[in-house]
Design an enzyme around this catalytic site. Sequence first.
Site, mmCIF file in Angstrom:
data_model
loop_
_atom_site.group_PDB
_atom_site.id
_atom_site.type_symbol
_atom_site.label_atom_id
_atom_site.label_comp_id
_atom_site.label_asym_id
_atom_site.label_seq_id
_atom_site.Cartn_x
_atom_site.Cartn_y
_atom_site.Cartn_z
ATOM 1 N N TYR A 53 49.391 100.927 -27.910
ATOM 2 C CA TYR A 53 50.729 101.101 -27.343
ATOM 3 C C TYR A 53 51.793 100.426 -28.192
ATOM 4 C CZ TYR A 53 48.588 102.707 -22.941
ATOM 5 O OH TYR A 53 47.891 103.386 -21.983
ATOM 6 N N GLY A 236 57.019 112.312 -15.312
ATOM 7 C CA GLY A 236 58.310 112.458 -14.648
ATOM 8 C C GLY A 236 58.586 113.832 -14.091
ATOM 9 N N LEU A 238 57.261 115.296 -11.661
ATOM 10 C CA LEU A 238 57.220 115.291 -10.194
ATOM 11 C C LEU A 238 58.346 114.477 -9.570
ATOM 12 C CD1 LEU A 238 53.354 115.001 -9.915
ATOM 13 C CD2 LEU A 238 54.736 116.933 -9.132
ATOM 14 N N GLY A 240 61.447 115.260 -10.130
ATOM 15 C CA GLY A 240 62.527 116.215 -9.949
ATOM 16 C C GLY A 240 63.601 116.150 -11.017
ATOM 17 N N LYS A 241 63.478 115.210 -11.961
ATOM 18 C CA LYS A 241 64.565 115.059 -12.943
ATOM 19 C C LYS A 241 64.603 116.185 -13.974
ATOM 20 C CE LYS A 241 62.208 111.795 -16.066
ATOM 21 N NZ LYS A 241 62.281 110.396 -16.594
#
Length: 343
Positions: A53, A236, A238, A240-241
């Site tokens: 990461y 992201g 889910l 709604g953005k």
Amino acid sequence: MKTRELGRTGISVSEICLGTMTWGEQNTQDDAFEQMDYAVSRGINFFDTAEMYPVPPVPETQGKTEEYIGEWFRQSGKRKEIVLASKATGPGHQHVREGKPLGRSGILSAIEGSLARLQTDYIDLYQIHWPNRATNFFGKLGYQHGADDAERDLHEILETLSELFNSGVVKAIGISNETPWGLMSYLNLAEQYGLPRIASIQNPYSLLNRTFEIGLAEMAIREDVGLLAYSPMAFGMLSGKYRNGARPIDGRITLFERFQRYSNPQAVAASEAYVALAERHQLSPAQMALAFVTGQRFLTSNIIGATTMLQLKENIDSSELQLSDDVMREIEAIHQRIPNPAP
């Protein structure tokens, strides 16, 4: 914040885990410190990271996420309060051990680097990030078998993890992006040779990807190898953005082309349906998506990630939401109509 046992280890982890893969790419060290401070204040005791990461993985930033966590440990003095999970990178990235398959030398090198960056002398849960063999992970569908030494490979990995476990450098071991065959092979090898038992499996799971339910869910329950669910909001989608074709400039799907599997036409249609369902029931779409994951019996912890504090607070608040029977029935209806559009 409720807790659950990590496998059969006796270690209790919060049912919400703080994911960290944006730190060092989309988030600064100050952002990371703020997120960790807030998460701990809300009862989260479980952080998940990896030597690779932040994501996307590139040589210039590799290891920064662990460095941020290590510096937070040093400044806060809270190392003993946290159940820390990290991962050894699998093959395929040339800037990490020349992209070679992960064996004994690779694991020992990986953990040495992680311990230094994390400024600690132990890791609570050490995981293999993905398999050496060619199999189904990272959205790959279909399986083509080729001759390999997969079982011998797993045995070497497990024996190396056993060394680390017996020395106290790791407290528990786990796998990630694995298949039912891989999980059962690890369990069989542990029993046959008296090696440490796998405590968890970190795989993707969300309303857009419920493939874990096919084979692995039963094993997770019967064998006490619970799921650490990653991408529970499908990057992201889910929340709604991205609704109606929106592409916010700071969204991961907007920024990074590698994650387009979450925005194929079927995934878009399913996301629209789930967001509309949440709105009909006056629920936050993000919280509904997360509460669905957290409510699964085979789950040990739900790994949330956020790039803003507003997102983090909303995500953690999902732990207080229990979905009604009506909402669950409507979720199943959408799933039957558009099953697993983003595996």
